[in-house]
Design a protein around this motif. Structure first.
Motif, PDB file in Angstrom:
ATOM      1  N   ILE A 111       0.851  -1.210   0.000  1.00 34.75           N
ATOM      2  CA  ILE A 111       0.000   0.000   0.000  1.00 34.75           C
ATOM      3  C   ILE A 111       0.880   1.251   0.000  1.00 34.75           C
ATOM      4  O   ILE A 111       0.601   2.230  -0.705  1.00 34.75           O
ATOM      5  N   GLY A 114       2.153   1.760  -3.413  1.00 31.09           N
ATOM      6  CA  GLY A 114       1.090   2.348  -4.245  1.00 31.09           C
ATOM      7  C   GLY A 114       0.904   3.830  -3.973  1.00 31.09           C
ATOM      8  O   GLY A 114       0.748   4.640  -4.901  1.00 31.09           O
ATOM      9  N   PHE A 130      -2.506  -1.100  -6.075  1.00 32.28           N
ATOM     10  CA  PHE A 130      -3.676  -1.172  -5.194  1.00 32.28           C
ATOM     11  C   PHE A 130      -4.565  -2.364  -5.563  1.00 32.28           C
ATOM     12  O   PHE A 130      -5.138  -3.028  -4.688  1.00 32.28           O
ATOM     13  N   SER A 148      -6.621  -0.489   0.583  1.00 34.32           N
ATOM     14  CA  SER A 148      -6.056  -0.346  -0.770  1.00 34.32           C
ATOM     15  C   SER A 148      -7.126   0.131  -1.751  1.00 34.32           C
ATOM     16  O   SER A 148      -6.858   0.943  -2.639  1.00 34.32           O
ATOM     17  N   LEU A 152      -7.353   3.379  -4.007  1.00 32.63           N
ATOM     18  CA  LEU A 152      -7.613   3.221  -5.441  1.00 32.63           C
ATOM     19  C   LEU A 152      -8.676   4.226  -5.898  1.00 32.63           C
ATOM     20  O   LEU A 152      -8.558   4.823  -6.979  1.00 32.63           O
TER      21      LEU A 152
END
Length: 870
Positions: A111, A114, A130, A148, A152
């Motif tokens: 995460i 990301g 994600f 996540s 996103l």
């Protein structure tokens, strides 16, 4: 004991080394990998992400004139400033993932990877990361998967993929979320709606998130945003409650100030004491020294408050103060806009409204809500005021045309003294603002501003010209003067000091680039004030006064066009039928034979058709009787005229093809016969095509001069046609061909002199001779009976010529030439200047002007006119 400790140390080391294997699944191995992954890779990666978060929030410039952003905006230029932190976060999180693949912190590290890619605007990899975390086979922790997906959603929103963001929101909402994820989902939903301007759903999500907020979420800011949204949606009681909640959290000072300011705005006004309390609250904010930098906003909100109470005068005063007190360009723009709306929608004073709308457009950013509509209204008002000023100024010039020079000078002097007295009176009132630049507008032709009976400039005039920041011309001039002296400096503290080195460098560069400039390094001097402002104004106005019949006709033509255009603006754009009628009827009274009369009568018929049928019928009868062949009369008689005329167009197109075939086959008589047959079908949009074909036939069958005349007449008769430009190109091509033929054969002037003549003076442009004034004086003194006309023409890139028209025969031309030579020394405007003079017939002038053969004609003149007259 030492031996025992040594063996114990060796044992523990072996156990730890044994536990380091990523493939072991013992409790010691798990503990080791979880602890190391958490407190090494994950911890340091999270620290870097938090640094990025702090950078983004610290760089956020809140615009309190809009609903505050829930999250800082991302942009590529800012992303470069924290690229080091992004790379470090990805590195540390990746190390933790690679070295401790079985730890429970793997999904958390993904995460963070990301998020780092998200902050670096690497949308594609952020989305993939994600999505990878959301895989149930790889991530057993459902809270991490939800986290996540929430990130996103944010990524999709920032990347403007709103459909994907909505799909992700719909999916996550069905999941069972913990409190933290539930709160973050609601905040991301609110941000999703904010980015799309859906404030209703935005506030729903925010209010649902309120019970879940914690101190680290900056609840005061979120309460303030909720209050802003409710206020925008018109729920002022709800807005009031959330502003109070905001203040209860002791937010940072700027949020606290605006919350108190807007709190006064949304206070429920039911009794007069509540109105007084609200005004007292505003005054309290003004007196607080901490609010010194916010005075413009306070005055702006006071103006809006008074506007809600229908106190227009107080609203106008406060909005004007808002502009004067501050330097926030956006607040200035909104204040200008509100003033423009007051004068447009309520007071119907379009001239003042135009001035404020023009200033608003200059001040507001192009992404301001409704900017396109604001700009469209400003353009309408600009056009309106332009036509209104045309009428006023041309009428003034026509009135001054009847005055002799002494009367005109006296009137200008009187107007100047009245304006000077009004300026001094205003200056006395503005001593407290002596540091502000005061510049009067030239929009109303300097000294001819409107004044009252005491000679004071009227209130409206003062608002548009006397007040510097309500005067767009003054602002423009002030900005130009500032840039001339200081250059285009940024808006920052100590700008004089910061620009010294760059100014020195620029000066050195200029000296290098322009070594031969004698004035380099010298400051540019401002233009000097005229020694006699009345004389300067007299010269300026005198040049514009229409004295000849042709000039007066031109001035009246401008007034006629302006009245017609004003009527159209009132009727179609401002929806002011009464004012439209006044403009149209004034046009018909002042210009009884106006070319616009058929159209105006038809529009007057439409205006009165529903409200006053008898008056509408009066205009309809007048249109049908006076202009029975006009399109507007035909529409009145036959409502299907336009539809039927389209059938006529189709028939004309068919006949045109036949005529064009005859033209190509050089069967000119047959072509003309078919064209005449097509023209008998009536006036349609296709008629210009037929007329131009007829002109082309003239080009093949008649003299080149007739062909050129026909092309010129076509352009004048059909100026709105798309073929008019093509006709002009044909005319220019014909003239160029004729000129090249004349140059090849030599210029041949006509030796026929018993016809009207011109007297011509030719001089170089740089001589700047006031030839017209000198010749007009000569005409008045010696040739008044002939009623001669003087005009100026550009001859070529180097020369200008002034000609006197109206000499009926060669004898009068020679007499004029002789008189000019005799009195040349008395004409002060011509002293110390070089020029050529001669007389020329009108036919020869056409050849002379077309061929630009100055030397050739001078030789012709010296050879063919008596030597004693040269």
């Amino acid at each position: 004991m030492n031996i025992l400790n040594r063996y114990l140390f060796i044992f523990i080391t072996l156990v730890l080394l044994y536990s380091c294997s990523s493939e072991r699944n013992t409790w010691t191995s798990k503990a080791y990998h979880n602890t190391t992954a958490h407190y090494n890779g994950y911890f340091y990666a999270r620290e870097e992400i938090e640094k990025i978060d702090k950078t983004l929030w610290s760089n956020l410039k809140d615009d309190y004139n809009r609903i505050l952003r829930l999250y800082p905006a991302l942009d590529s230029s800012q992303a470069k400033s924290y690229d080091k932190e992004v790379q470090e976060a990805i590195k540390m999180a990746s190390i933790a993932i690679q070295r401790h693949p079985n730890s429970k912190w793997v999904d958390d590290n993904y995460i963070l990877v990301g998020r780092a890619r998200f902050y670096s605007l690497d949308w594609g990899n952020a989305i993939e990361t994600f999505k990878y975390v959301n895989n149930p086979k790889l991530t057993k922790d459902k809270d991490a998967r939800h986290r996540s997906l929430i990130f996103l959603i944010r990524t999709f929103v920032e990347h403007k993929e709103y459909n994907n963001a909505q799909a992700a929101i719909d999916y996550v909402q069905k999941e069972e979320l913990n409190k933290e994820n539930r709160k973050n989902l609601l905040l991301q939903k609110a941000y999703f709606h904010q980015e799309q301007g859906d404030y209703d759903n935005m506030v729903r999500s925010l209010t649902e998130a309120v019970p879940l907020l914690k101190k680290r979420d900056k609840p005061g800011r979120i309460y303030f945003i909720i209050g802003q949204v409710y206020q925008k949606l018109g729920f002022e009681a709800e807005a009031y409650n959330y502003y109070k909640k905001c203040l209860a959290t002791n937010p940072e000072y700027e949020v606290d100030f605006y919350a108190r300011l807007y709190l006064a705005q949304v206070t429920e006004i039911s009794r007069s004491k509540n109105v007084a309390a609200a005004r007292k609250s505003f005054k309290k904010l003004l007196k607080d020294s901490k609010n010194k930098d916010f005075k413009d906003k306070i005055y702006y909100e006071m103006g809006i408050f008074e506007l809600k109470q229908k106190n227009l005068n107080d609203a106008i005063v406060n909005l004007n103060r808002s502009v004067r007190e501050g330097s926030n360009k956006r607040i200035d723009g909104e204040a200008y806009l509100r003033l423009g709306e007051i004068y447009y929608d309520t007071l119907r004073k379009y001239e003042l409204s135009q001035a404020y709308y023009d200033s608003a457009i200059r001040s507001l950013p192009t992404d301001y809500e409704g900017y396109t509509q604001i700009k469209a209204r400003a353009e309408i008002l600009n056009e309106f005021v332009k036509h209104l000023n045309t009428i006023k100024w041309q009428d003034s010039l026509l009135a001054m045309a009847s005055l002799d020079s002494a009367q005109l000078r006296a009137r200008i002097d009187s107007a100047y003294q009245a304006k000077k007295a009004a300026d001094e009176k205003r200056a006395g009132k503005k001593k407290k603002r002596s540091n502000r630049i005061e510049i009067d507008s030239n929009d109303n032709n300097n000294i001819f501003a409107r004044t009252d009976e005491e000679g004071n400039i009227s209130q409206e005039e003062e608002e548009t010209t006397g007040w510097y920041f309500g005067n767009t011309s003054a602002l423009s001039l002030g900005q130009t003067e500032f840039k001339r002296i200081w250059g285009d400096v940024p808006l920052e503290d100590n700008w004089r000091r910061s620009l010294r080195s760059s100014a020195t460098a620029a000066s050195n560069r200029n000296q290098t680039l322009q070594p031969d400039d004698p004035n380099q390094g010298q400051p540019t001097e401002a233009p000097a004030e005229p020694a006699d402002p009345v004389a300067a104004e007299y010269d300026r106005v005198s040049k514009q006064i229409p004295r000849t019949d042709e000039q007066k006709k031109e001035a009246l033509g401008k007034i006629e066009n302006a009245y017609f255009n004003l009527g159209d603006i009132y009727y179609f754009k401002l929806l002011e039928n009464d004012n439209a009628v006044a403009s149209y009827t004034t046009l018909l009274k002042r210009f009884p034979e106006s070319e616009y009369e058929p159209e105006v009568l038809y529009k007057l018929y439409l205006i009165f058709k529903d409200t006053d049928p008898s008056k509408a019928e009066t205009y309809a009868s007048r249109l049908k009787q006076k202009y029975p062949e006009s399109t507007f009369a035909k529409i009145l008689i036959n409502p299907n005229y336009l539809q039927e005329s389209s059938l006529a167009v189709e028939k004309q197109k068919t006949l045109y093809k036949t005529a064009y075939t005859h033209f190509e086959n050089k069967e000119y008589r047959a072509a003309v016969r078919v064209i005449d047959e097509a023209l008998l079908l009536g006036e349609t949009s296709f008629v210009p095509n037929l007329a131009l074909l007829k002109v082309l036939i003239i080009g093949d069958t008649e003299d080149i001069n007739q062909y050129q005349f026909a092309l010129d007449e076509f352009s004048k008769k059909y100026p709105e046609s798309s073929l008019a430009e093509y006709a002009k190109k044909l005319l220019q091509a014909s003239k160029d061909f004729q000129l090249s033929q004349e140059k090849r054969q030599g210029i041949q002037y006509i030796r026929s002199f018993e016809e009207p003549h011109y007297f011509v003076m030719v001089y170089r442009k740089e001589e700047k001779i006031f030839a017209s004034a000198a010749l007009e004086r000569l005409n008045e003194q010696s040739f008044r009976d002939l009623r001669l006309k003087t005009s100026n023409l550009v001859f070529n890139d180097d020369y200008t010529l002034t000609l006197v028209d109206g000499l009926p025969r060669v004898s009068s031309a020679i007499e004029y030439f002789q008189t000019f030579n005799e009195k040349r020394s008395t004409l002060a405007e011509l002293r110390n200047h070089k020029f050529y003079t001669f007389v020329i017939t009108k036919d020869n002038f056409d050849i002379f002007y077309r061929t630009k053969g100055l030397d050739e004609y001078i030789q012709f003149f010296e050879k063919n006119y008596p030597a004693e007259n040269q």
